[in-house]
Design an enzyme around this catalytic site. Structure first.
Site, mmCIF file in Angstrom:
data_model
loop_
_atom_site.group_PDB
_atom_site.id
_atom_site.type_symbol
_atom_site.label_atom_id
_atom_site.label_comp_id
_atom_site.label_asym_id
_atom_site.label_seq_id
_atom_site.Cartn_x
_atom_site.Cartn_y
_atom_site.Cartn_z
ATOM 1 C CB CYS A 204 -0.894 -0.001 1.232
ATOM 2 S SG CYS A 204 -1.816 1.523 1.438
ATOM 3 C CB CYS A 207 -0.601 2.370 5.720
ATOM 4 S SG CYS A 207 -1.275 0.789 5.205
ATOM 5 C CB CYS A 220 -4.852 -1.173 2.127
ATOM 6 S SG CYS A 220 -3.520 -1.079 3.344
ATOM 7 C CB CYS A 223 -4.812 2.381 5.622
ATOM 8 S SG CYS A 223 -4.516 2.442 3.837
ATOM 9 C CG ASP A 339 18.730 -4.091 -16.424
ATOM 10 O OD1 ASP A 339 18.543 -5.291 -16.697
ATOM 11 O OD2 ASP A 339 18.884 -3.667 -15.262
#
Ligand code: ZN
Length: 415
Positions: A204, A207, A220, A223, A339
């Site tokens: 999240c 949080c 989440c 939260c 890359d």
């Protein structure tokens, strides 16, 4: 426009035209660059008086911009940067070239969204998705979400059209808790365009707790951040609008991914007052987008080109490709990012069981990945060799940026 802006706009158009005439691409970058040198506020001057939509995200923004421009076209002329020049030089050039139009729909590189919001004061911003991109260049996904969020907080009047399925986008489009009760929350319309790639949104951004998923829902665990109820969704081969009316969408573009892009385009157009019933037939006018999805017949093979530039867009390409012989081509030149370790982020298992060919500068990197993934393949050195290696019928080609351009050039030569 002020005199300085008029001169800058005129010089910008001329420079772009000269560059085109010299065979150096579409000239939009150099044209915009010169215009902005003469008048640093040129983009703002050119944007003034137009109703503008910005479209940003890691993937799908070129296609969605094309579809949204077609939909908004119900109302009148639309300026747009259709060739993927999605930084301020490209926007400046597109608006200068279009002359005076009531509307503009602009694709914006996600890193430039704050700057272009500032310069163009759009009516609406569409936020599609955020995921990892070129590893040696792009910002961390959470950092991009933070930049978007800060930019939107500075523009509380802009209407936001955002993907309910991407936790990073939802967080960016949701204002931070305000202690000022007079502050209006931004006006957000949520659409559901799906999210195939979850590996950049397990944590999240608010949080740091884990994000859980079940079906299309996500939430989440620490939260209140969770999937908002979308007003625009894809259902079967059509789009449900906020009134609950279903519109069949007949696209020339493949896959469920593009139905999601169509839903987004209709949601953007609706912010200008376009009814989906009036716009939906125009979406079928979009055939290929800067060569993507283009179909070419050669020696009895019907070749279709799909661009895949980062892990999320590889998963989308697997969704779009038919169950048919498939050529993968990978380069690692400057525009691709140097890359290639991201190949190991992609699960190539969906390609098992079909005839699979690989080519490109970095075919051997791909070979190692496919071997580890237990996907059988055959290496070919050239595109011509690939065509000879498959039976007549469909050949899907999935390639990253410069590999895609190489194959387009080769097809142009033979046609
Ligand atoms: Zn949280």
């Amino acid at each position: 426009m002020p005199l300085r802006a008029k001169v800058a706009s005129s010089v910008s158009r001329t420079a772009a035209a000269l560059s085109r005439a010299a065979g150096r691409g579409d000239g939009s970058v150099i044209g915009g660059w010169i215009g902005l040198k003469i008048d640093p506020d040129l983009l703002a001057h050119l944007a003034a008086g137009r109703a503008i939509a910005l479209v940003s995200g890691t993937n799908g923004k070129t296609t969605t911009t094309r579809l949204a421009a077609a939909a908004v076209g119900v109302l009148g002329r639309v300026a747009t940067n259709s060739f993927g020049a999605n930084m301020p030089t490209g926007h400046t050039s597109a608006l200068a070239k279009a002359g005076s139009t009531p509307y503009a729909v602009l694709e914006v590189d996600e890193h430039y969204l704050a700057q272009v919001l500032e310069a163009t004061e759009p009516h609406v911003v569409a936020l599609l998705n955020l995921s990892r991109d070129q590893l040696d260049r792009a910002k961390e996904v959470a950092m991009m979400a933070q930049l978007w969020r800060a930019a939107l907080v500075r523009h509380p009047d802009v209407r936001v059209v955002a993907n309910a399925d991407d936790p990073m986008v939802v967080w960016a489009a949701s204002p931070p808790p305000s202690h000022d009760h007079r502050a209006n929350p931004p006006h957000v319309t949520w659409f559901s365009a799906g999210q195939r790639w979850h590996d950049d949104s397990w944590v999240c951004p608010e949080c740091g707790s884990t994000i859980q998923r079940s079906g299309e829902q996500w939430w989440c665990t620490g939260c209140p951040l969770r999937r908002p109820q979308p007003q625009w969704t894809v259902e079967d081969d059509g789009v449900l609008d906020p009134t609950g009316a279903w519109h069949k969408v007949a696209l020339q573009l493949p896959g469920k991914v593009n139905l999601g892009n169509a839903a987004t385009a209709l949601a953007v157009a609706a912010e200008f007052g376009v009814r989906p019933v009036d716009a939906v037939s125009r979406l079928a006018s979009v055939t290929s987008v800067a060569g993507r999805y283009a179909q070419v017949e050669k020696e009895g093979r019907l070749i279709r080109l799909l661009l895949a530039k980062n892990p999320a867009s590889w998963l989308e390409a697997f969704d779009m490709a038919d169950q048919a012989p498939t050529l993968l081509s990978i380069n690692a030149r400057d525009p691709d990012g140097l890359d290639t370790s991201w190949l190991f982020d992609v699960d190539f298992a969906p390609l098992r069981g079909r005839q699979l060919l690989i080519t490109g500068d970095r075919a051997y990197d791909l070979a190692v990945r496919l071997d580890v993934n237990e996907v059988a393949f055959q290496h070919v050195r050239t595109f011509a060799e690939a065509i000879r290696a498959v039976p007549p019928g469909r050949l899907e080609v999935i390639a990253n940026y410069t590999a895609f351009q190489d194959i387009r050039a080769e097809l142009d030569r033979v046609n």
